[in-house]
Design an enzyme around this catalytic site. Structure first.
Site, mmCIF file in Angstrom:
data_model
loop_
_atom_site.group_PDB
_atom_site.id
_atom_site.type_symbol
_atom_site.label_atom_id
_atom_site.label_comp_id
_atom_site.label_asym_id
_atom_site.label_seq_id
_atom_site.Cartn_x
_atom_site.Cartn_y
_atom_site.Cartn_z
ATOM 1 N N THR A 1 0.836 -1.179 -0.043
ATOM 2 C CA THR A 1 0.028 -0.064 0.110
ATOM 3 C C THR A 1 0.865 1.130 0.004
ATOM 4 O OG1 THR A 1 -1.456 -1.206 1.354
ATOM 5 C CG2 THR A 1 -1.903 1.027 1.076
ATOM 6 N N GLU A 2 0.318 2.294 -0.832
ATOM 7 C CA GLU A 2 1.016 3.547 -0.909
ATOM 8 C C GLU A 2 0.048 4.567 -0.549
ATOM 9 O OE1 GLU A 2 3.147 3.731 -4.528
ATOM 10 O OE2 GLU A 2 4.244 1.942 -4.399
ATOM 11 N N GLU B 1 -5.869 -6.160 3.636
ATOM 12 C CA GLU B 1 -5.686 -7.257 2.857
ATOM 13 C C GLU B 1 -6.992 -7.310 1.764
ATOM 14 O OE1 GLU B 1 -3.717 -10.608 4.250
ATOM 15 O OE2 GLU B 1 -3.253 -9.109 6.071
HETATM 16 C C1 LIG Z 1 -4.012 -1.138 10.367
HETATM 17 C C2 LIG Z 1 -3.819 -1.423 8.994
HETATM 18 C C3 LIG Z 1 -2.811 -2.147 8.835
HETATM 19 C C4 LIG Z 1 -2.285 -2.289 7.350
HETATM 20 N N1 LIG Z 1 -1.217 -3.148 6.996
HETATM 21 C C5 LIG Z 1 -0.796 -3.296 5.884
HETATM 22 C C6 LIG Z 1 0.342 -3.968 5.530
HETATM 23 O O1 LIG Z 1 1.022 -4.455 6.375
HETATM 24 N N2 LIG Z 1 0.883 -3.917 4.303
HETATM 25 C C7 LIG Z 1 0.203 -3.195 3.277
HETATM 26 O O2 LIG Z 1 0.630 -3.243 1.966
HETATM 27 N N3 LIG Z 1 -0.925 -2.422 3.450
HETATM 28 C C8 LIG Z 1 -1.532 -2.542 4.716
HETATM 29 N N4 LIG Z 1 -2.697 -1.722 4.974
HETATM 30 C C9 LIG Z 1 -3.301 -1.158 3.993
HETATM 31 C C10 LIG Z 1 -4.426 -1.665 3.400
HETATM 32 O O3 LIG Z 1 -4.466 -3.066 2.825
HETATM 33 C C11 LIG Z 1 -5.380 -0.983 2.655
HETATM 34 O O4 LIG Z 1 -5.823 0.026 3.690
HETATM 35 C C12 LIG Z 1 -6.422 -1.452 2.083
HETATM 36 O O5 LIG Z 1 -6.025 -2.202 0.874
HETATM 37 C C13 LIG Z 1 -7.509 -0.532 1.287
HETATM 38 O O6 LIG Z 1 -6.905 0.352 0.821
HETATM 39 P P1 LIG Z 1 -7.015 1.880 1.124
HETATM 40 O O7 LIG Z 1 -7.305 2.172 2.514
HETATM 41 O O8 LIG Z 1 -6.189 2.985 0.397
HETATM 42 O O9 LIG Z 1 -8.615 2.440 0.717
HETATM 43 P P2 LIG Z 1 -9.242 2.833 -0.871
HETATM 44 O O10 LIG Z 1 -8.549 1.998 -1.677
HETATM 45 O O11 LIG Z 1 -8.981 4.171 -0.820
HETATM 46 O O12 LIG Z 1 -10.835 2.669 -0.712
HETATM 47 C C14 LIG Z 1 -11.473 3.537 0.034
HETATM 48 C C15 LIG Z 1 -13.125 3.107 0.201
HETATM 49 O O13 LIG Z 1 -13.587 2.759 -1.230
HETATM 50 C C16 LIG Z 1 -13.803 1.400 -1.416
HETATM 51 N N5 LIG Z 1 -13.473 1.198 -2.964
HETATM 52 C C17 LIG Z 1 -12.426 1.302 -3.570
HETATM 53 N N6 LIG Z 1 -12.250 0.614 -4.733
HETATM 54 C C18 LIG Z 1 -13.867 0.170 -4.836
HETATM 55 C C19 LIG Z 1 -14.489 -0.656 -5.924
HETATM 56 N N7 LIG Z 1 -13.957 -0.590 -7.205
HETATM 57 N N8 LIG Z 1 -15.767 -0.693 -5.822
HETATM 58 C C20 LIG Z 1 -16.116 -0.453 -4.644
HETATM 59 N N9 LIG Z 1 -15.851 0.130 -3.479
HETATM 60 C C21 LIG Z 1 -14.433 0.634 -3.725
HETATM 61 C C22 LIG Z 1 -13.058 0.521 -0.380
HETATM 62 O O14 LIG Z 1 -13.700 -0.715 -0.059
HETATM 63 C C23 LIG Z 1 -12.968 1.605 0.602
HETATM 64 O O15 LIG Z 1 -14.246 1.664 1.357
HETATM 65 C C24 LIG Z 1 -3.036 -1.636 6.354
HETATM 66 C C25 LIG Z 1 -4.050 -0.915 6.568
HETATM 67 C C26 LIG Z 1 -4.438 -0.671 8.036
HETATM 68 C C27 LIG Z 1 -5.722 0.235 8.214
#
Ligand SMILES: Cc1cc2nc3c(=O)[nH]c(=O)nc-3n(C[C@H](O)[C@H](O)[C@H](O)COP(=O)(O)OP(=O)(O)OC[C@H]3O[C@@H](n4cnc5c(N)ncnc54)[C@H](O)[C@@H]3O)c2cc1C
Length: 387
Positions: free
Chosen positions: A125-126, A365
């Site tokens: 994630t970025e 995930e």
């Molecule tokens: C406590 C914590 C630990 C984490 N640990 C890791 C880690 O170890 N390694 C790592 O790489 N990442 C990690 N993450 C990141 C995590 O995997 C991401 O937060 C997650 O994949 C969602 O991405 P985003 O938060 O950028 O949400 P976004 O992608 O910005 O999405 C925002 C909202 O839009 C919705 N959405 C997005 N696209 C669609 C679509 N096509 N259709 C319908 N709804 C959609 C999503 O479901 C969400 O509700 C962690 C996150 C947290 C909070």
């Protein structure tokens, strides 16, 4: 499908349960409050071989598979979600390596993780790319027998204590998912550093942080699989870990609702324990139905991965388990808070912690929405074969 646990799996469950109750439960509230990484609990996992559950015996593990790890994670999540995440990270940081890595990589990072010699984290994630992982901007440029990685990862679980990072980067930036390569980045890599640690709602015992790559010099020998073909490995990594996220959800739900049931037996209103009120009974039954369904979905998903199926065709099985069990955790923790009434909102009882911790599970995930996209895609493509 036969879900009878083997003697070995039952032993793992009992061992993890004992560690959870005797070592972790007494510490859980303090871990939440201080946000301190519990090194001693990591060492206890190491001592009892729980770090190697998911690894084959030839790589220092016990060969208990995803199911063995899932059972241990479930038991630990009943009392504390951070410590359950510590176990999950043994798979999240190595699954792609064990699938597509070289023998040397498997020994150094896979076996090393199993034996507790090194620990890893997973960096996908970025700031600009979460669900839409094809949009990551961390790039890797070839420089002789090295690659120079530049970019920032954020919210990386366990990043502050990791010795190595399984990182997704773009080797052909304009090629979308076809330009992905997976790298192993050692912590002491020149040009790499751990950035800020995050303030977050829950799961405080395992900090999340930034990873900063400033032309980080990574040997080409640290590429996992092939250049530009990393997306499939990345998906394998995510898919194969989803049953373990489900196990965290299952354990969280069980732990939260059990606390509420015990409370409901002693708290009296209108002349009887609240557990005798039908409204409370209905709430408990609703959660119980979901927990039992989540259990079968989770174990089935673990067995699916253990049968070698973490590919696109089986992805719905893993996504259904992940989405259902993590949403069950949220529902169970929410119900537990409600059953405790005002006490549920107070920090004197653990259910508010379960509530905050559970909230993470429907996001990490792959969010619940992303899981539904995966499920719907396989339904649309007739993979579920309902005809
Ligand atoms: C406590 C914590 C630990 C984490 N640990 C890791 C880690 O170890 N390694 C790592 O790489 N990442 C990690 N993450 C990141 C995590 O995997 C991401 O937060 C997650 O994949 C969602 O991405 P985003 O938060 O950028 O949400 P976004 O992608 O910005 O999405 C925002 C909202 O839009 C919705 N959405 C997005 N696209 C669609 C679509 N096509 N259709 C319908 N709804 C959609 C999503 O479901 C969400 O509700 C962690 C996150 C947290 C909070």
């Amino acid at each position: 499908m036969d879900f009878q646990l083997t003697d070995e799996h039952e032993l793992i469950r009992q061992t993890a349960r004992r560690i959870a109750r005797e070592v972790i439960a007494p510490r859980a509230a303090a871990l939440d409050e201080t946000g301190e990484y519990p090194e001693d609990i990591y060492q206890t996992f190491k001592e009892y071989g729980l770090l190697g559950l998911n690894f084959p015996e030839e790589y220092g593990g016990s060969g208990a598979g995803t199911l063995g790890l899932g059972l241990a994670v479930e038991e630990v999540a009943k009392v504390d979600n951070s410590c359950a995440l510590m176990l999950l990270l043994t798979k999240l940081s190595t699954s792609a390596i064990m699938r597509g890595g070289t023998e040397e990589q498997k020994r150094k990072y896979g076996q090393g993780t199993a034996l507790g010699e090194v620990r890893g984290a997973f960096g996908l994630t970025e700031p600009g790319a979460g669900s839409d992982s094809a949009q990551i901007r961390t790039k890797a440029v070839k420089d002789g027998d090295h690659y120079r990685l530049t970019g920032t990862k954020h919210w990386i679980s366990g990043g502050t204590v990791a010795d190595f990072y399984l990182v997704a980067a773009k080797t052909t930036p304009d090629a979308g998912s076809k330009g992905f390569t997976m790298f192993i980045v050692d912590r002491d890599t020149p040009g790499f550093r751990v950035g800020k640690t995050d303030r977050k709602m829950g799961v405080h015992g395992v900090p999340t942080c930034e990873l900063i790559f400033d032309e980080a010099k990574v040997p080409a020998a640290n590429i996992v699989g092939e250049v530009d073909k990393g997306f499939k490995l990345l998906m394998w990594n995510l898919n194969s870990v989803r049953p373990i996220v489900a196990a965290r959800g299952l354990g969280t739900a069980e732990g939260a609702i059990q606390y509420a049931v015990d409370y409901a037996k002693t708290r009296e209103t209108f002349g009887e324990p609240i557990i005798k009120h039908q409204a409370i009974q209905m709430m408990i039954a609703d959660v119980a139905m979901r927990i039992e369904a989540a259990r079968w979905l989770t174990y089935n998903a673990c067995l699916t991965v253990d049968a070698g199926h973490a590919d696109k065709e089986h992805a719905h099985i893993l996504s259904i388990a992940k989405a259902f069990a993590s949403e069950t955790a949220v529902q169970a923790a929410d119900t537990a808070v409600q059953i405790l009434g005002g006490n549920g909102y107070m920090m004197d009882h653990p259910v508010e912690r379960y509530y905050r911790d559970a909230r993470q599970l429907t996001i990490v995930e792959g969010t619940s929405q992303v899981q539904r996209l995966i499920i719907a895609r396989n339904v649309e493509e007739d993979v579920l074969n309902w005809r």
